[in-house]
Design a protein around this motif. Structure first.
Motif, PDB file in Angstrom:
ATOM      1  N   LEU A   1      52.680  27.456  73.195  1.00 26.78           N
ATOM      2  CA  LEU A   1      53.257  26.575  74.205  1.00 26.78           C
ATOM      3  C   LEU A   1      54.712  26.945  74.470  1.00 26.78           C
ATOM      4  O   LEU A   1      55.158  26.978  75.628  1.00 26.78           O
ATOM      5  CB  LEU A   1      53.157  25.114  73.744  1.00 26.78           C
ATOM      6  CG  LEU A   1      53.797  24.069  74.659  1.00 26.78           C
ATOM      7  CD1 LEU A   1      53.151  24.087  76.033  1.00 26.78           C
ATOM      8  CD2 LEU A   1      53.713  22.676  74.033  1.00 26.78           C
ATOM      9  N   THR A   2      55.456  27.235  73.409  1.00 31.41           N
ATOM     10  CA  THR A   2      56.856  27.612  73.571  1.00 31.41           C
ATOM     11  C   THR A   2      56.988  28.903  74.362  1.00 31.41           C
ATOM     12  O   THR A   2      57.851  29.032  75.236  1.00 31.41           O
ATOM     13  CB  THR A   2      57.530  27.771  72.197  1.00 31.41           C
ATOM     14  OG1 THR A   2      57.330  26.584  71.426  1.00 31.41           O
ATOM     15  CG2 THR A   2      59.015  28.021  72.357  1.00 31.41           C
ATOM     16  N   GLN A   3      56.124  29.883  74.085  1.00 32.70           N
ATOM     17  CA  GLN A   3      56.147  31.142  74.824  1.00 32.70           C
ATOM     18  C   GLN A   3      55.841  30.912  76.301  1.00 32.70           C
ATOM     19  O   GLN A   3      56.478  31.509  77.182  1.00 32.70           O
ATOM     20  CB  GLN A   3      55.136  32.122  74.230  1.00 32.70           C
ATOM     21  CG  GLN A   3      54.986  33.433  74.979  1.00 32.70           C
ATOM     22  CD  GLN A   3      56.214  34.295  74.908  1.00 32.70           C
ATOM     23  OE1 GLN A   3      56.961  34.239  73.941  1.00 32.70           O
ATOM     24  NE2 GLN A   3      56.458  35.090  75.934  1.00 32.70           N
ATOM     25  N   LEU A   4      54.881  30.033  76.585  1.00 29.47           N
ATOM     26  CA  LEU A   4      54.543  29.713  77.969  1.00 29.47           C
ATOM     27  C   LEU A   4      55.745  29.104  78.686  1.00 29.47           C
ATOM     28  O   LEU A   4      56.057  29.470  79.828  1.00 29.47           O
ATOM     29  CB  LEU A   4      53.358  28.744  77.995  1.00 29.47           C
ATOM     30  CG  LEU A   4      52.877  28.303  79.382  1.00 29.47           C
ATOM     31  CD1 LEU A   4      52.307  29.489  80.154  1.00 29.47           C
ATOM     32  CD2 LEU A   4      51.816  27.205  79.257  1.00 29.47           C
ATOM     33  N   ILE A   5      56.431  28.191  78.028  1.00 28.07           N
ATOM     34  CA  ILE A   5      57.605  27.552  78.625  1.00 28.07           C
ATOM     35  C   ILE A   5      58.729  28.564  78.814  1.00 28.07           C
ATOM     36  O   ILE A   5      59.405  28.580  79.857  1.00 28.07           O
ATOM     37  CB  ILE A   5      58.072  26.370  77.752  1.00 28.07           C
ATOM     38  CG1 ILE A   5      56.991  25.284  77.698  1.00 28.07           C
ATOM     39  CG2 ILE A   5      59.367  25.782  78.294  1.00 28.07           C
ATOM     40  CD1 ILE A   5      57.305  24.160  76.720  1.00 28.07           C
ATOM     41  N   PHE A   6      58.929  29.424  77.819  1.00 28.41           N
ATOM     42  CA  PHE A   6      59.973  30.443  77.905  1.00 28.41           C
ATOM     43  C   PHE A   6      59.738  31.371  79.099  1.00 28.41           C
ATOM     44  O   PHE A   6      60.686  31.782  79.774  1.00 28.41           O
ATOM     45  CB  PHE A   6      60.020  31.262  76.616  1.00 28.41           C
ATOM     46  CG  PHE A   6      60.980  30.717  75.593  1.00 28.41           C
ATOM     47  CD1 PHE A   6      61.294  29.373  75.558  1.00 28.41           C
ATOM     48  CD2 PHE A   6      61.569  31.553  74.663  1.00 28.41           C
ATOM     49  CE1 PHE A   6      62.173  28.872  74.623  1.00 28.41           C
ATOM     50  CE2 PHE A   6      62.460  31.059  73.727  1.00 28.41           C
ATOM     51  CZ  PHE A   6      62.767  29.716  73.703  1.00 28.41           C
ATOM     52  N   GLY A   7      58.478  31.742  79.332  1.00 31.70           N
ATOM     53  CA  GLY A   7      58.178  32.590  80.475  1.00 31.70           C
ATOM     54  C   GLY A   7      58.357  31.862  81.791  1.00 31.70           C
ATOM     55  O   GLY A   7      58.911  32.401  82.749  1.00 31.70           O
ATOM     56  N   ALA A   8      57.918  30.592  81.838  1.00 36.70           N
ATOM     57  CA  ALA A   8      57.995  29.815  83.072  1.00 36.70           C
ATOM     58  C   ALA A   8      59.437  29.555  83.482  1.00 36.70           C
ATOM     59  O   ALA A   8      59.774  29.584  84.678  1.00 36.70           O
ATOM     60  CB  ALA A   8      57.251  28.488  82.898  1.00 36.70           C
ATOM     61  N   VAL A   9      60.303  29.313  82.516  1.00 35.64           N
ATOM     62  CA  VAL A   9      61.687  28.969  82.855  1.00 35.64           C
ATOM     63  C   VAL A   9      62.452  30.172  83.408  1.00 35.64           C
ATOM     64  O   VAL A   9      63.456  30.002  84.113  1.00 35.64           O
ATOM     65  CB  VAL A   9      62.402  28.398  81.607  1.00 35.64           C
ATOM     66  CG1 VAL A   9      62.799  29.509  80.638  1.00 35.64           C
ATOM     67  CG2 VAL A   9      63.627  27.582  81.996  1.00 35.64           C
ATOM     68  N   GLU A  10      61.979  31.382  83.135  1.00 34.57           N
ATOM     69  CA  GLU A  10      62.661  32.564  83.661  1.00 34.57           C
ATOM     70  C   GLU A  10      62.474  32.722  85.165  1.00 34.57           C
ATOM     71  O   GLU A  10      63.305  33.351  85.828  1.00 34.57           O
ATOM     72  CB  GLU A  10      62.180  33.827  82.945  1.00 34.57           C
ATOM     73  CG  GLU A  10      62.792  34.034  81.575  1.00 34.57           C
ATOM     74  CD  GLU A  10      62.773  35.487  81.142  1.00 34.57           C
ATOM     75  OE1 GLU A  10      62.808  36.365  82.025  1.00 34.57           O
ATOM     76  OE2 GLU A  10      62.728  35.744  79.926  1.00 34.57           O
ATOM     77  N   ILE A  11      61.402  32.177  85.704  1.00 33.38           N
ATOM     78  CA  ILE A  11      61.145  32.339  87.142  1.00 33.38           C
ATOM     79  C   ILE A  11      62.237  31.659  87.970  1.00 33.38           C
ATOM     80  O   ILE A  11      62.882  32.306  88.807  1.00 33.38           O
ATOM     81  CB  ILE A  11      59.743  31.825  87.503  1.00 33.38           C
ATOM     82  CG1 ILE A  11      58.679  32.670  86.784  1.00 33.38           C
ATOM     83  CG2 ILE A  11      59.531  31.871  89.015  1.00 33.38           C
ATOM     84  CD1 ILE A  11      57.260  32.189  87.004  1.00 33.38           C
ATOM     85  N   PRO A  12      62.485  30.342  87.792  1.00 27.86           N
ATOM     86  CA  PRO A  12      63.600  29.740  88.551  1.00 27.86           C
ATOM     87  C   PRO A  12      64.960  30.293  88.150  1.00 27.86           C
ATOM     88  O   PRO A  12      65.888  30.325  88.968  1.00 27.86           O
ATOM     89  CB  PRO A  12      63.484  28.242  88.214  1.00 27.86           C
ATOM     90  CG  PRO A  12      62.744  28.187  86.923  1.00 27.86           C
ATOM     91  CD  PRO A  12      61.803  29.346  86.954  1.00 27.86           C
TER      92      PRO A  12
END
Length: 552
Positions: free
Chosen positions: A370-381
């Motif tokens: 879950l943390t990895q998913l969030i880390f990847g998602a936050v890089e987009i914005p």
């Protein structure tokens, strides 16, 4: 300038006739986005392959005299407990030649390190690097060492393939690097020794560096200045999407060998690059291959549905070589020396905290996937927003504030109890957002601070310091055995120092790029931005950028 005097410095005018960001360039960016997407698997796949699992010393010696003893009694009698009540992972009671009744009556007091290996809990992870190669206790640091060696490969690859890209062309280096990355990546899944795995990971890093460098350069040399930055950021966003997908692959595949294959094998789908990946026409012209450059430009024009007049093509001629420069020239001029040292510090701090957070994704208390998913998602914005932030607030202020924000978030983590995993993860996400934003800005800022004649050397030196930080970042996490707060304190201190030093740099938004080193002393260090900063930015939207011979 007459028609027969036009040189490579006017290539921008020709590119306007071809189309600065037509269907041809969009297809090129689309193709190279696959590489950025797959690069995320190679870069951080080891995070899931080397997940630490609960373990304890193998104490099967007690079963020789008491084969019917329960597992719970076996652990209670042979493994000491920590001060928190859990079983020690690296210590066992010294074996004795007693019967079970004597052991239960008198107990065991002498302890020692594990002598017969370890027993692992495989209920969650079926097979990991840690389990297969016993990377625990005195060998625990080898997982971080392996990641550092991979980063060393990136540094070596930058030196090797950066030169080969200028000598042999962007296209062949990208193709060869992709093939090598696929071969070494797949080979790493079948090793029998961990040290062989480390060596292959190093070669994967070398190959990836060839892709990273020439990927960016090829896009920059095909896309016009008005869309160049956006094309680059598109690649960054695809990398972030790859980080998100990696979380799903890691969650679905709990065997490290299968996961390594799943991360490497998709690169084979890029075999179509052999037929569709174009060479840089700018590079062809520097090598006197005018006819090949003309053919490529005509092909691009047709795909963009544009007409390329014949008299435009006749204007192409080999570029005259400019006086060469080297990295020593960065330190001859006092003003340029100050910029070089500060920007190297900025890149070093950025890389240190970015990889420090990314490689320790499993240490924040929440589920690692879950943390990895969030880390990847936050890089987009973060990547997209950095473009607008740098354009509105300026390079210097944006760079400084994002560095200070990322460093502050890391330092606050050191003061939060480990039990508050949600709070720690939220702060880590803020730090990742700020660092990713700062990373995108520093590419733009560095290219504007160095004059054209030495820009490639300046950005190259900054990139080398970033690779050095990438090598150090995994090793810093080993300091947590002295105190859990030490690694995060180091990760947080660097960006704050770099952010403060940033205020000593000049603002470059809306300023013309300099061509020569003597011009750097003529830029006032203005604390206010130009009034017309949105329309006068020459690096992202200005035509003058196209006239520079070397751009990142």
């Amino acid at each position: 300038m007459t028609l027969n005097q036009m040189t490579m410095t006017d290539f921008g005018e020709i590119l306007k006739n071809v189309g600065e960001f037509g269907r041809f360039q969009k297809f090129l960016v689309f193709m190279l986005c696959f590489l950025n997407f797959f690069n995320a698997f190679y870069m951080f796949g080891q995070v899931f392959m080397a997940i630490s699992v609960p373990h304890h010393c193998n104490t099967s010696w007690i079963l020789e005299n008491s084969p019917n003893i329960t597992e719970e009694d076996q652990l209670n009698l042979t493994i000491p407990r920590t001060e928190h009540g859990s079983y020690e992972q690296c210590v066992m009671y010294t074996p004795v030649d007693w019967d079970l009744e004597s052991i239960q009556r008198y107990g065991l007091n002498d302890s020692e390190d594990c002598r017969n290996g370890w027993v692992y809990d495989t209920s969650q992870q079926k097979s990991t690097l840690v389990i297969e190669f016993d990377l625990v206790c005195h060998r625990k640091e080898q997982t971080e060492l392996c990641q550092s060696i991979y980063m060393l490969g990136l540094l070596l690859g930058s030196i090797i393939f950066g030169h080969l890209g200028d000598r042999s062309g962007r296209r062949p280096v990208i193709l060869i690097s992709t093939l090598l990355m696929l071969a070494f990546g797949l080979g790493a899944a079948f090793v029998a020794e961990f040290y062989v795995f480390m060596v292959l990971r190093c070669f994967v890093g070398i190959a990836m560096a060839g892709i990273l460098i020439n990927n960016v350069v090829l896009v920059a040399e095909w896309v016009g200045p008005s869309q160049r930055a956006y094309a680059t950021i598109t690649g960054h966003v695809c990398f972030a999407i790859g980080l998100m997908v990696l979380a799903g692959i890691g969650y679905a595949i709990r065997n490290w060998r299968l996961l390594q294959i799943a991360c490497a094998a998709p690169t084979a789908l890029l075999v179509f690059y052999i037929w569709f990946l174009p060479e840089s026409p700018r590079w062809l012209l520097t090598k006197g291959k005018n006819e090949k450059a003309k053919d490529l430009l005509q092909k691009a024009a047709r795909m963009n549905k544009r007409e390329l007049p014949e008299h435009i093509l006749k204007q192409l001629k080999e570029e005259k070589k400019a006086k060469s420069s080297n990295m020593i020239d960065l330190f001859r001029n006092p003003t340029l020396r100050k910029r070089t040292l500060i920007m190297c510090l900025v890149w070093f701090a950025n890389s240190l905290v970015y990889y420090g957070l990314s490689l320790n994704v499993g240490s924040f208390g929440l589920n690692i996937y879950l943390t990895q998913l969030i880390f990847g998602a936050v890089e987009i914005p973060a990547r997209i927003g950095s473009m607008f932030t740098a354009q509105f607030f300026g390079r210097r202020l944006s760079q400084s504030l994002f560095l200070l924000l990322g460093g502050t978030a890391c330092l606050i983590i050191t003061a939060i109890p480990k039990q508050l995993s949600v709070g720690i993860t939220v702060l880590a996400v803020i730090g990742k957002f700020a660092t990713a934003s700062s990373y995108s800005i520093c590419y733009i800022y560095a290219a504007e601070l160095f004059p054209t004649i030495i820009r490639q050397n300046g950005v190259g030196l900054c990139s080398m310091t970033a690779r050095l930080a990438g090598i150090i970042a995994p090793l810093i996490s080993l300091l947590d055995k002295y105190h859990p707060a030490i690694p995060m304190a180091i990760y947080g201190s660097g960006p704050i120092i770099g952010g403060l030093f940033c205020f000593l740099l000049p603002e470059t938004l809306g300023k013309n790029l300099q061509d020569h080193t003597f011009e750097v002393n003529n830029i006032p260090r203005s604390d206010s931005l130009p009034k017309d900063n949105l329309s006068n930015s020459h690096t992202l939207n200005g035509e003058s950028e196209e006239k520079k011979s070397t751009q990142l």
